[in-house]
Scaffold this motif. Structure first.
Motif, short mmCIF file in Angstrom:
data_model
loop_
_atom_site.label_atom_id
_atom_site.label_comp_id
_atom_site.label_asym_id
_atom_site.label_seq_id
_atom_site.Cartn_x
_atom_site.Cartn_y
_atom_site.Cartn_z
N GLN A 43 0.81 -1.21 0.00
CA GLN A 43 0.00 0.00 0.00
C GLN A 43 0.85 1.26 0.00
O GLN A 43 0.50 2.26 -0.64
CB GLN A 43 -0.92 0.00 1.21
N ILE A 44 1.98 1.23 0.69
CA ILE A 44 2.87 2.38 0.71
C ILE A 44 3.44 2.65 -0.69
O ILE A 44 3.58 3.80 -1.10
CB ILE A 44 4.01 2.16 1.73
N ILE A 45 3.74 1.61 -1.43
CA ILE A 45 4.26 1.77 -2.79
C ILE A 45 3.17 2.26 -3.75
O ILE A 45 3.42 3.09 -4.62
CB ILE A 45 4.89 0.46 -3.29
N LEU A 46 1.94 1.77 -3.58
CA LEU A 46 0.87 2.17 -4.49
C LEU A 46 0.45 3.63 -4.33
O LEU A 46 0.01 4.25 -5.30
CB LEU A 46 -0.36 1.29 -4.28
N MET A 47 0.57 4.19 -3.15
CA MET A 47 0.13 5.58 -2.94
C MET A 47 0.90 6.58 -3.81
O MET A 47 0.27 7.34 -4.56
CB MET A 47 0.21 5.96 -1.47
N PRO A 48 2.22 6.63 -3.77
CA PRO A 48 2.90 7.61 -4.63
C PRO A 48 2.79 7.28 -6.12
O PRO A 48 2.75 8.19 -6.95
CB PRO A 48 4.36 7.58 -4.16
N ILE A 49 2.72 6.00 -6.47
CA ILE A 49 2.55 5.64 -7.88
C ILE A 49 1.21 6.16 -8.39
O ILE A 49 1.13 6.73 -9.48
CB ILE A 49 2.68 4.12 -8.07
N GLY A 50 0.18 5.98 -7.59
CA GLY A 50 -1.14 6.49 -7.98
C GLY A 50 -1.15 8.00 -8.12
O GLY A 50 -1.72 8.55 -9.07
N ALA A 51 -0.50 8.69 -7.20
CA ALA A 51 -0.43 10.15 -7.28
C ALA A 51 0.31 10.60 -8.54
O ALA A 51 -0.13 11.53 -9.23
CB ALA A 51 0.25 10.71 -6.04
N LEU A 52 1.41 9.94 -8.87
CA LEU A 52 2.17 10.30 -10.07
C LEU A 52 1.38 10.03 -11.35
O LEU A 52 1.41 10.83 -12.28
CB LEU A 52 3.49 9.55 -10.10
N VAL A 53 0.69 8.92 -11.39
CA VAL A 53 -0.08 8.58 -12.59
C VAL A 53 -1.22 9.58 -12.79
O VAL A 53 -1.44 10.08 -13.89
CB VAL A 53 -0.62 7.14 -12.51
N PHE A 54 -1.94 9.91 -11.72
CA PHE A 54 -3.03 10.88 -11.85
C PHE A 54 -2.50 12.27 -12.21
O PHE A 54 -3.11 12.99 -12.99
CB PHE A 54 -3.86 10.94 -10.57
N PHE A 55 -1.35 12.64 -11.67
CA PHE A 55 -0.75 13.92 -12.04
C PHE A 55 -0.37 13.93 -13.52
O PHE A 55 -0.62 14.90 -14.22
CB PHE A 55 0.48 14.19 -11.18
N ALA A 56 0.25 12.85 -13.99
CA ALA A 56 0.67 12.77 -15.39
C ALA A 56 -0.52 12.85 -16.33
O ALA A 56 -0.49 13.57 -17.34
CB ALA A 56 1.45 11.49 -15.64
#
Length: 63
Positions: A43-56
């Motif tokens: 879950q810790i890894i998915l949080m920043p990945i999700g934020a980066l994908v939505f930002f992109a």
């Protein structure tokens, strides 16, 4: 252009809901990473990945 944004956000949201809803697959103690069981580091890894994908997506779809 707004329609494409909503479709992209909906698809990404569904992907992350699916990744988070696979609880039986990552509800384990092993493997551990830095002393954390898989349940937490997944879950810790998915949080920043999700934020980066939505930002992109929001950055690339803007006009």
């Amino acid at each position: 252009m707004a329609g494409k944004f909503y479709i992209a956000v909906a698809v990404l949201t569904l992907i992350f809901i699916l990744l988070y809803s696979l609880l039986p697959l990552y509800s384990k103690e092993n493997p551990t990473f830095l002393g954390l069981p898989m349940f937490y580091w997944y879950q810790i890894i998915l949080m920043p990945i999700g934020a980066l994908v939505f930002f992109a997506v929001s950055y690339l779809i803007r006009e």
